[in-house]
Design a protein around this motif. Structure first.
Motif, PDB file in Angstrom:
ATOM      1  N   THR A  25      65.221 166.112 -22.236  1.00  0.00           N
ATOM      2  CA  THR A  25      64.307 165.925 -21.103  1.00  0.00           C
ATOM      3  C   THR A  25      65.088 165.884 -19.785  1.00  0.00           C
ATOM      4  O   THR A  25      64.667 166.491 -18.798  1.00  0.00           O
ATOM      5  CB  THR A  25      63.469 164.636 -21.299  1.00  0.00           C
ATOM      6  OG1 THR A  25      62.696 164.786 -22.495  1.00  0.00           O
ATOM      7  CG2 THR A  25      62.558 164.378 -20.116  1.00  0.00           C
ATOM      8  N   SER A  26      66.236 165.209 -19.778  1.00  0.00           N
ATOM      9  CA  SER A  26      67.047 165.152 -18.551  1.00  0.00           C
ATOM     10  C   SER A  26      67.416 166.559 -18.093  1.00  0.00           C
ATOM     11  O   SER A  26      67.220 166.924 -16.923  1.00  0.00           O
ATOM     12  CB  SER A  26      68.338 164.351 -18.781  1.00  0.00           C
ATOM     13  OG  SER A  26      68.042 163.031 -19.145  1.00  0.00           O
ATOM     14  N   ILE A  27      67.947 167.352 -19.023  1.00  0.00           N
ATOM     15  CA  ILE A  27      68.404 168.705 -18.681  1.00  0.00           C
ATOM     16  C   ILE A  27      67.232 169.571 -18.219  1.00  0.00           C
ATOM     17  O   ILE A  27      67.293 170.220 -17.171  1.00  0.00           O
ATOM     18  CB  ILE A  27      69.075 169.386 -19.901  1.00  0.00           C
ATOM     19  CG1 ILE A  27      70.403 168.698 -20.238  1.00  0.00           C
ATOM     20  CG2 ILE A  27      69.301 170.884 -19.646  1.00  0.00           C
ATOM     21  CD1 ILE A  27      71.070 169.243 -21.497  1.00  0.00           C
ATOM     22  N   ASN A  28      66.157 169.560 -18.989  1.00  0.00           N
ATOM     23  CA  ASN A  28      65.074 170.517 -18.712  1.00  0.00           C
ATOM     24  C   ASN A  28      64.135 170.066 -17.605  1.00  0.00           C
ATOM     25  O   ASN A  28      63.593 170.909 -16.883  1.00  0.00           O
ATOM     26  CB  ASN A  28      64.339 170.852 -20.009  1.00  0.00           C
ATOM     27  CG  ASN A  28      65.212 171.698 -20.913  1.00  0.00           C
ATOM     28  OD1 ASN A  28      65.558 172.822 -20.569  1.00  0.00           O
ATOM     29  ND2 ASN A  28      65.632 171.135 -22.030  1.00  0.00           N
ATOM     30  N   THR A  53      77.636 169.066 -21.806  1.00  0.00           N
ATOM     31  CA  THR A  53      77.841 170.225 -22.682  1.00  0.00           C
ATOM     32  C   THR A  53      76.640 171.163 -22.618  1.00  0.00           C
ATOM     33  O   THR A  53      76.788 172.384 -22.538  1.00  0.00           O
ATOM     34  CB  THR A  53      78.059 169.761 -24.145  1.00  0.00           C
ATOM     35  OG1 THR A  53      79.064 168.754 -24.137  1.00  0.00           O
ATOM     36  CG2 THR A  53      78.480 170.906 -25.036  1.00  0.00           C
ATOM     37  N   GLY A  54      75.462 170.573 -22.646  1.00  0.00           N
ATOM     38  CA  GLY A  54      74.229 171.367 -22.632  1.00  0.00           C
ATOM     39  C   GLY A  54      74.053 172.165 -21.355  1.00  0.00           C
ATOM     40  O   GLY A  54      73.295 173.137 -21.333  1.00  0.00           O
ATOM     41  N   LEU A  55      74.742 171.752 -20.299  1.00  0.00           N
ATOM     42  CA  LEU A  55      74.674 172.521 -19.056  1.00  0.00           C
ATOM     43  C   LEU A  55      75.933 173.361 -18.858  1.00  0.00           C
ATOM     44  O   LEU A  55      76.175 173.901 -17.766  1.00  0.00           O
ATOM     45  CB  LEU A  55      74.456 171.588 -17.856  1.00  0.00           C
ATOM     46  CG  LEU A  55      72.975 171.274 -17.588  1.00  0.00           C
ATOM     47  CD1 LEU A  55      72.832 170.142 -16.577  1.00  0.00           C
ATOM     48  CD2 LEU A  55      72.234 172.515 -17.067  1.00  0.00           C
ATOM     49  N   GLY A  56      76.725 173.463 -19.907  1.00  0.00           N
ATOM     50  CA  GLY A  56      77.878 174.360 -19.870  1.00  0.00           C
ATOM     51  C   GLY A  56      79.053 173.876 -19.041  1.00  0.00           C
ATOM     52  O   GLY A  56      79.861 174.688 -18.587  1.00  0.00           O
ATOM     53  N   ALA A 228      69.194 175.993 -27.323  1.00  0.00           N
ATOM     54  CA  ALA A 228      69.733 176.273 -25.985  1.00  0.00           C
ATOM     55  C   ALA A 228      71.058 175.567 -25.668  1.00  0.00           C
ATOM     56  O   ALA A 228      71.983 176.216 -25.142  1.00  0.00           O
ATOM     57  CB  ALA A 228      68.668 175.946 -24.930  1.00  0.00           C
ATOM     58  N   PRO A 229      71.201 174.246 -25.993  1.00  0.00           N
ATOM     59  CA  PRO A 229      72.449 173.567 -25.607  1.00  0.00           C
ATOM     60  C   PRO A 229      73.699 174.196 -26.212  1.00  0.00           C
ATOM     61  O   PRO A 229      74.768 174.136 -25.600  1.00  0.00           O
ATOM     62  CB  PRO A 229      72.255 172.137 -26.138  1.00  0.00           C
ATOM     63  CG  PRO A 229      70.797 171.971 -26.355  1.00  0.00           C
ATOM     64  CD  PRO A 229      70.244 173.335 -26.642  1.00  0.00           C
ATOM     65  N   SER A 230      73.582 174.823 -27.389  1.00  0.00           N
ATOM     66  CA  SER A 230      74.781 175.405 -27.992  1.00  0.00           C
ATOM     67  C   SER A 230      75.263 176.618 -27.192  1.00  0.00           C
ATOM     68  O   SER A 230      76.396 177.073 -27.377  1.00  0.00           O
ATOM     69  CB  SER A 230      74.514 175.770 -29.460  1.00  0.00           C
ATOM     70  OG  SER A 230      73.459 176.695 -29.542  1.00  0.00           O
ATOM     71  N   TYR A 231      74.435 177.132 -26.306  1.00  0.00           N
ATOM     72  CA  TYR A 231      74.837 178.214 -25.406  1.00  0.00           C
ATOM     73  C   TYR A 231      75.199 177.680 -24.016  1.00  0.00           C
ATOM     74  O   TYR A 231      75.436 178.452 -23.089  1.00  0.00           O
ATOM     75  CB  TYR A 231      73.714 179.251 -25.284  1.00  0.00           C
ATOM     76  CG  TYR A 231      73.420 179.947 -26.598  1.00  0.00           C
ATOM     77  CD1 TYR A 231      74.131 181.091 -26.972  1.00  0.00           C
ATOM     78  CD2 TYR A 231      72.471 179.435 -27.478  1.00  0.00           C
ATOM     79  CE1 TYR A 231      73.888 181.711 -28.187  1.00  0.00           C
ATOM     80  CE2 TYR A 231      72.217 180.051 -28.692  1.00  0.00           C
ATOM     81  CZ  TYR A 231      72.934 181.193 -29.042  1.00  0.00           C
ATOM     82  OH  TYR A 231      72.691 181.799 -30.249  1.00  0.00           O
TER      83      TYR A 231
END
Ligand code: ADP
Ligand code: MG
Length: 270
Positions: A25-28, A53-56, A228-231
């Motif tokens: 939820t924070s990321i999106n 990590t999820g935001l690269g 998505a986070p793995s990318y």
């Protein structure tokens, strides 16, 4: 603090349970707010660093982290890292945060370190979104003392409501003892599964308990969101059309709408 164009509004994304969708939820939500034109800073306050990590954010970009910010060793601007999303920046976390609890116990003004760290935050941001650790510890307390409002992600599962009384009591206690402006912004139902009757039952229970505080938008369980986070990408960027991304965009609109009514209420009181 009044809602203004000048001071950023600070949201804590909190629930002491792990795996309920705080980081997702924070990321999106942060990405969706940026997508509709808001300037957003995400602060990763979980030692696991999943939001980073999820935001690269690469390890090499995490030298100045939310740990340094919390303990007043670095200023906001020194810790900020850009992301691939226009208008979205992040302050990454580091493993040092896992030791923060022990250090906070004996720190002077131990409940107010985060508030002090964000006191002089530049008006460069409309929203600050803080991803909390899965605990009601001193780190989370610091985040609540520094925030304007709390957004609580709730996973649509059997034990969803368990522990929530403790969370709402903590919010009340922070409001009466440390931060009178803190409010519960809303509860967001996450990982909703239409094929599972339990999901609907839990959603009904939560609406019965929290009433209007529950956002109309429900986040569906969606494989694309978990991939998505793995990318190193937010779901909104990885696959904007998927049901999960669309739900987060809808949630951002609802959050902004609720913000406007908060502003109107404050004006009416003033
Ligand atoms: N809407 C969703 N659909 C599918 N999987 C999800 C969804 N939201 C979260 N997840 C997955 O559930 C797990 C826990 O989510 P996360 O956001 O990390 O929770 P928390 O930060 O509260 O621990 C992660 O593997 C994440 O990818
Ligand atoms: Mg998390």
């Amino acid at each position: 603090m009044p809602v203004s164009d000048q001071s950023p509004r600070i949201f804590a994304i909190a629930n002491q349970k792990g795996g309920v969708g705080k980081t997702t939820t924070s990321i999106n939500l942060a990405t969706s707010l940026a997508a509709v034109g808001k300037r957003v800073l995400l602060i990763d306050m979980d030692a696991q660093g999943n939001a980073s990590t999820g935001l690269g954010v690469k390890r090499s970009e995490r030298e100045n982290s939310s740990y340094n910010l919390l303990f007043g060793e670095k200023m906001v601007e020194e810790c900020v890292v850009g992301t691939k999303v226009p208008r979205l920046s992040i302050i990454p976390s580091s493993m040092h945060l896992s030791g923060a609890e022990v250090e906070l116990v004996t720190a002077p003004n131990r409940e107010f370190l985060m508030q002090q760290a964000l006191q002089h935050i530049e008006n460069k941001y409309d929203y600050v979104v803080i991803d909390c650790p899965p605990a009601l510890n001193l780190t989370t307390l610091n985040i609540l003392v520094a925030s304007d409002a709390v957004i609580v992600p709730l996973q649509c599962e059997f034990y969803a409501l368990e522990g929530l009384a403790h969370l709402t009591k903590t919010i009340d206690r922070v409001r009466s003892s440390f931060n009178p402006r803190l409010e519960l912004h809303g509860v967001v139902l996450t990982m909703f599964d239409v094929r599972n009757r339990l999901s609907s039952m839990v959603a009904n229970d939560v609406r019965g308990y929290f009433g209007d505080k529950v956002y109309q938008t429900v986040i569906p369980r969606n494989e694309r969101v978990s991939e998505a986070p793995s990318y190193g990408l937010p779901a909104i960027v990885y696959d904007m059309r998927c049901a999960g991304s669309q739900a987060y965009i809808q949630l951002a609109k609802e959050v902004i709408k609720r913000e406007k009514s908060i502003l109107q209420n404050e004006r009416a009181v003033a």
